[in-house]
Design an enzyme around this catalytic site. Structure first.
Site, short mmCIF file in Angstrom:
data_model
loop_
_atom_site.label_atom_id
_atom_site.label_comp_id
_atom_site.label_asym_id
_atom_site.label_seq_id
_atom_site.Cartn_x
_atom_site.Cartn_y
_atom_site.Cartn_z
N SER A 251 42.35 44.78 28.90
CA SER A 251 42.58 44.42 30.25
C SER A 251 42.03 43.24 30.58
CB SER A 251 41.92 45.49 31.12
OG SER A 251 41.78 44.87 32.53
N HIS B 14 47.09 44.71 29.57
CA HIS B 14 47.09 45.52 30.76
C HIS B 14 46.67 44.33 31.99
CE1 HIS B 14 46.12 49.09 33.31
NE2 HIS B 14 45.02 48.23 33.41
N ASP C 1 45.65 43.65 35.71
CA ASP C 1 45.38 44.43 36.88
C ASP C 1 45.69 43.43 38.18
OD1 ASP C 1 44.05 46.80 36.13
OD2 ASP C 1 42.93 45.43 35.06
N MET D 212 45.73 43.46 42.05
CA MET D 212 44.44 43.71 43.21
C MET D 212 44.89 42.97 44.55
SD MET D 212 41.10 44.50 41.45
CE MET D 212 40.90 45.23 39.86
N HIS E 294 49.38 47.02 36.37
CA HIS E 294 48.65 48.07 37.01
C HIS E 294 48.62 47.70 38.31
CE1 HIS E 294 44.56 50.49 37.78
NE2 HIS E 294 45.54 51.12 38.52
N MET F 35 47.41 47.70 42.11
CA MET F 35 46.52 48.27 42.86
C MET F 35 46.77 47.70 44.16
SD MET F 35 43.14 48.44 40.15
CE MET F 35 44.02 47.33 39.06
N MET G 244 43.09 57.13 35.86
CA MET G 244 41.86 56.33 36.25
C MET G 244 40.38 57.09 35.90
SD MET G 244 42.93 53.54 36.97
CE MET G 244 41.26 52.72 37.31
N ASP H 171 42.13 54.32 31.98
CA ASP H 171 41.73 52.99 32.13
C ASP H 171 40.37 53.08 33.14
OD1 ASP H 171 41.50 50.27 33.16
OD2 ASP H 171 42.96 50.42 34.45
C1 DX5 Z 1 39.67 48.58 37.22
C2 DX5 Z 1 40.88 48.04 36.35
C3 DX5 Z 1 40.52 48.22 35.06
C4 DX5 Z 1 39.29 47.24 34.48
C5 DX5 Z 1 38.84 48.27 33.65
O1 DX5 Z 1 40.18 48.74 38.69
O2 DX5 Z 1 42.10 49.07 36.60
O3 DX5 Z 1 41.87 47.77 34.05
O4 DX5 Z 1 39.85 46.14 34.15
O5 DX5 Z 1 37.52 47.57 33.37
P1 DX5 Z 1 36.55 48.31 32.32
O6 DX5 Z 1 37.21 48.54 30.96
O7 DX5 Z 1 35.52 47.33 32.02
O8 DX5 Z 1 36.04 49.66 32.88
ZN ZN Z 2 43.98 48.77 35.27
#
Ligand code: DX5
Ligand code: ZN
Length: 231
Positions: free
Chosen positions: A7, A32, A34, A36, A65, A67, A136, A174
């Protein structure tokens, strides 16, 4: 087959290309990404320009992903930018069936994500539509949080449901997946293993990825042997 999905949230954004390539050399097979929006989760991350740049530095599939509160609005632009898989949150999609169809229509593999407090049962109607289900195991928004142990039961439940319903979705996890938790999640039934800080912290992405993947493969092998003994 277990796969490691680095990620990039925990990568060094000033040297993203090098970090991604290091994670790839260490055995990462899907990246991956993310996204947001500061509304659905209390943080901001990255958007379309970063995805376009990423697309130029790796041939690996990009797993987005989302969010954000309004993922449908961004589906065409992310598909165009080079995203291959896209997961949307159950909690953010009042018309989840339509959102998944839209993702598929734009040539991406549709996935659904559930927050820790959302029960697996709510997904039953749409499980036949998804390529992957993302559990999650932290509350989304930040890297480096602690793994929530009850997520393991949700992974087990999804594995049982897949068998019962005769489906083939893949189970992704994740949040807090690291050296001390990766074996547990594989033993519970997860196959797509997202790891951010455990891969990128400390500037040794290649080595971290290799170690994590090795631990995951060993756990997978143990599960296979147990199944063999039971048959
Ligand atoms: C958090 C993200 C994850 C994040 C995970 O909201 O969706 O993908 O990068 O980070 P770690 O592996 O450090 O928990
Ligand atoms: Zn994620």
């Amino acid at each position: 087959m277990v796969e490691l999905l680095p990620s990039i949230l925990s990568a060094d954004f000033a040297r993203l290309g090098e970090d991604v390539q290091a994670a790839e050399r260490g055995g990462g097979t899907v990246i991956h990404v993310d996204v947001m929006d500061g509304h659905f989760v209390p943080n901001l991350s990255l958007g379309i320009p970063v995805v376009k740049s990423l697309r130029k530095v790796t041939h690996l599939p990009l797993d987005c992903h989302m969010m954000v509160t309004n993922p449908d609005e961004f589906v065409p632009a992310f598909a165009e930018a080079g995203i291959n898989w896209m997961s949307v949150h159950y909690e953010a999609c009042p018309h989840l069936h339509r959102s998944l169809q839209l993702i598929e229509q734009h040539g991406m593999k549709p996935g659904v994500v559930i927050n820790p407090a959302t029960p697996v049962e709510l997904l039953i109607p749409i499980l036949g539509m998804v390529h992957h289900v993302l559990v999650m195991s932290v509350n989304p928004g930040f890297g480096g949080q602690n793994f929530i142990p009850y997520s393991l039961n949700k992974i087990r439940q999804l594995k049982e449901l897949r068998q019962e319903l005769g489906l083939s979705y893949r189970i992704e996890v994740d949040g807090g997946v690291a050296h001390d938790t990766i074996a547990m999640v594989v033993e519970a039934g997860a196959e797509l293993l997202v790891a951010g800080s455990a891969v990128f912290n400390g500037g040794r992405a290649e080595q971290n990825a290799r170690e994590l993947l090795e631990m995951a493969k060993q756990a997978e092998e143990r599960v296979r042997n147990e199944v063999r003994l039971q048959v």
